[in-house]
Design a protein around this motif. Structure first.
Motif, PDB file in Angstrom:
ATOM      1  N   PHE A  53      20.550 -12.639  30.176  1.00  0.00           N
ATOM      2  CA  PHE A  53      20.963 -12.628  31.569  1.00  0.00           C
ATOM      3  C   PHE A  53      21.334 -11.204  31.977  1.00  0.00           C
ATOM      4  CE2 PHE A  53      21.698 -17.103  30.545  1.00  0.00           C
ATOM      5  CZ  PHE A  53      21.006 -17.693  31.595  1.00  0.00           C
ATOM      6  N   GLU A  87      14.667  -7.866  35.931  1.00  0.00           N
ATOM      7  CA  GLU A  87      13.611  -8.807  35.549  1.00  0.00           C
ATOM      8  C   GLU A  87      13.128  -8.555  34.123  1.00  0.00           C
ATOM      9  OE1 GLU A  87      10.735  -8.756  38.721  1.00  0.00           O
ATOM     10  OE2 GLU A  87      12.055  -9.931  40.022  1.00  0.00           O
ATOM     11  N   ARG A  90      15.593 -10.243  31.881  1.00  0.00           N
ATOM     12  CA  ARG A  90      15.339 -11.690  31.868  1.00  0.00           C
ATOM     13  C   ARG A  90      14.111 -12.024  31.026  1.00  0.00           C
ATOM     14  NH1 ARG A  90      17.809 -14.929  31.536  1.00  0.00           N
ATOM     15  NH2 ARG A  90      16.890 -16.518  32.875  1.00  0.00           N
TER      16      ARG A  90
END
Length: 156
Positions: free
Chosen positions: A76, A68, A71
């Motif tokens: 990605f 996370e 991100r």
């Protein structure tokens, strides 16, 4: 939409690349630890079985947090065994070693994750990326403590 968090794109990509290596190391270590949990034998079975479960459970949560953060930086996260094996310095387990070897392998894996995190700290610190630094500091604390606990099992 452009990301404007005070870290330029090139630096964000560099941090995310380092975090991707940390993610891969953590995931391979998770898999190895889970494997050992299932397959450990010997007189320390019960204590190792429970210890390995605590460790792989903690790693399972960690991989999500690391992905996370990648991100959040606009990149990605890797998510395949093939990619993890390419990025990780930890080797998958191909055999079922004895309990002592399992412990030694996990110590090496825990220490490898710490080393990867330390490499990423340098990049994140130069960019004043406090959220990544916080994540890395937490990961290093967990892995250093876990390595110490594992080493204590085989100390003479």
């Amino acid at each position: 939409m452009e990301i404007n968090i005070g870290i330029d794109e090139t630096t964000r990509k560099d941090i995310a690349a380092g975090l991707s290596r940390l993610l891969a190391d953590s995931y391979v270590l998770f898999l190895k630890t889970h494997n050992y949990h299932w397959n450990v034998t010997g007189p320390m079975f019960n204590s190792l079985h429970m210890m390995f479960e605590q460790q792989y459970t903690e790693l399972f949560t960690a991989v999500d947090e690391i992905a996370e953060r990648i991100r959040s930086l606009g990149e990605f996260a890797p998510g395949s065994f093939q990619r993890f094996n390419q990025l990780s310095q930890i080797q998958e387990e191909q055999d079922t070693p004895d309990a002592d070897t399992m412990i030694r392998n996990l110590i090496a894996g825990q220490e490898a994750v710490v080393k990867t995190a330390r490499e990423v700290v340098k990049i994140a610190d130069a960019a004043n990326d406090e959220p990544t630094l916080d994540l890395l500091t937490q990961r290093m604390q967990v892995h250093e403590k876990t390595a110490w606990m594992l080493r204590s099992l085989i100390a003479k």
